[in-house]
Design an enzyme around this catalytic site. Sequence first.
Site, mmCIF file in Angstrom:
data_model
loop_
_atom_site.group_PDB
_atom_site.id
_atom_site.type_symbol
_atom_site.label_atom_id
_atom_site.label_comp_id
_atom_site.label_asym_id
_atom_site.label_seq_id
_atom_site.Cartn_x
_atom_site.Cartn_y
_atom_site.Cartn_z
ATOM 1 N N CYS A 1 0.863 -1.028 -0.187
ATOM 2 C CA CYS A 1 -0.168 -0.066 -0.089
ATOM 3 C C CYS A 1 0.655 1.354 -0.168
ATOM 4 O O CYS A 1 1.358 1.512 1.225
ATOM 5 C CB CYS A 1 -0.853 0.168 1.063
ATOM 6 S SG CYS A 1 -1.434 1.252 1.267
ATOM 7 N N CYS B 1 0.559 3.630 2.725
ATOM 8 C CA CYS B 1 0.850 2.653 4.344
ATOM 9 C C CYS B 1 2.222 3.421 4.067
ATOM 10 O O CYS B 1 3.255 3.144 5.225
ATOM 11 C CB CYS B 1 0.940 1.284 3.820
ATOM 12 S SG CYS B 1 -0.553 0.828 4.182
ATOM 13 N N CYS C 1 -11.900 4.945 -12.016
ATOM 14 C CA CYS C 1 -10.325 4.695 -11.311
ATOM 15 C C CYS C 1 -10.205 4.348 -11.744
ATOM 16 O O CYS C 1 -9.648 2.973 -11.972
ATOM 17 C CB CYS C 1 -11.310 3.858 -10.049
ATOM 18 S SG CYS C 1 -10.409 2.768 -9.183
ATOM 19 N N CYS D 1 -9.123 0.737 -10.165
ATOM 20 C CA CYS D 1 -10.170 -0.572 -11.240
ATOM 21 C C CYS D 1 -9.331 -0.899 -12.432
ATOM 22 O O CYS D 1 -9.573 -1.657 -13.008
ATOM 23 C CB CYS D 1 -11.561 -0.356 -11.413
ATOM 24 S SG CYS D 1 -11.994 1.014 -9.609
#
Length: 500
Positions: free
Chosen positions: A53, A56, A391, A394
């Site tokens: 991530c 993160c 997105c 996506c």
Amino acid sequence: MRLAQYLPLASLLAFAATAVAEDSDVISLTPSNFASVVNKEDLILVEFFAPWCGHCKALAPHYEEAATALKEKGIKLAKVDCVDQADLCQEHGVGGYPTLKVFRLGEPTDYTGPRKADGIISYMVKQSLPAVTEVTAENHDEFKIADKLVAILYLSSPTDAPGPEFTAAAEQHRDDYLFGYSVDETVIKNAEVEPPALVLYRGFDEPRIDFKGHIQSVDAGEIETFLKENSVPLMDEVGAENYQVYAQSGLPLAYLFIDPSDESHVAHVDSIRPIAAKHKGKVNFVWIDAIKFGDHAKALNLHEPKWPAFVVQNLQQQLKFPIDQSNEIHADLVDEWVSKFVAGELEPELKSEPIPSSQDEPVYTLVGKTFDEVVFDDAKDVFVEFYAPWCGHCKRLKPTWDSLAERYEGVKDRLVIAKMDATENDLPPSVDFRVSGFPTLKFKPAGEKSFVDYNGDRSLESLIEFVEAQAKNSLVAPSSSSEKIAHAQTPAAHEHHDEL
């Protein structure tokens, strides 16, 4: 010889990496130590993260710095790797990365503070302070107006009921309200109350609301309900800066969309106020700039730029109940509409794309009108991607999702790999979740009504592993298709992963 020459260096680097991990002031949590570490701490911050991530990774150095600084103050920071500990993260309702939660003796609340080191430090130090402030004659007048919402409990003694329940409510909502208590006789006299008494002071509408129930036997939940019911204005303009207040209230939200440049807009708003008062505690009412937030109007199924317009939204289920825009909006119509909504007599208007004339691709295209029929078919396992056309995450997932569907094409009578454009299709009342990020992946096992969240990485291998673990039906294809599935090409896992 050259390889041997670099072995000492490789060993040294490995040792250094281990040393860094061991020197970290952030505690690593697993199912074996989570309860023993978290449940005993008066205050601890836990980050639920995924190694791939990006957010993160950006947070990591700040989190480490904050952990070191807060260690000196006796405040611990911990983390959970949601790839290695997926079940633990699912147990705590983690739906995106990073998710941060503040735990007090094992009880979690969402972390709503900054994500830079100094902000984390400041937020957690504030969290470590008492949730309830003692109010005296010297600071009573100032304390009452120190925030938009100030709750004060007046007591004869600090140990009197409902002191402990008031403190429990304050611990849960210290970020939402300012809490104080007073046993000062001068303060009690000036407040014109008979202890025990609970008063909410507000910076809007009626400036003082007294609790009318049996105060001595009230519990934390009843105090929370009292505060929530009185935490929003009767009829206020809503925008980005205060929307979250309404979202957290748990009540449906009734919008009056209006053009502020219309000379009659004040009269329209004032005509709705008595209706808002009538349904206080059941529905929150707001007015909203229809010109500025026209896209929001469309999202609430108000399709025409015709104002004023009115719609009630169930925020929990994201269901919309708009008044047909062919009608002229007036107070009597709004009163009738909201009364029917409160009585459960209205059907939500569900936005849906047209039903596809054919399903020629391996991935099944879901729309709002076909959701219940397809997803709740008890004979089938169903894995759905909720996406948005714009997105980027996506778009990167699409070839992998297509490959997943192709792999199971021989068993699509038992397993449906589907997708739904969540910007153009509403979820029906039959589901107990809402889509808050893209892509959202949900698995509905055959014969069940509940959904399983997918929180793993987005490689084809991980998706296959998840499907094989969750599916109730056999995924062995008929012999005529077995060879095709056996030789299905499996693309390499993405080297770059994106966060939820």
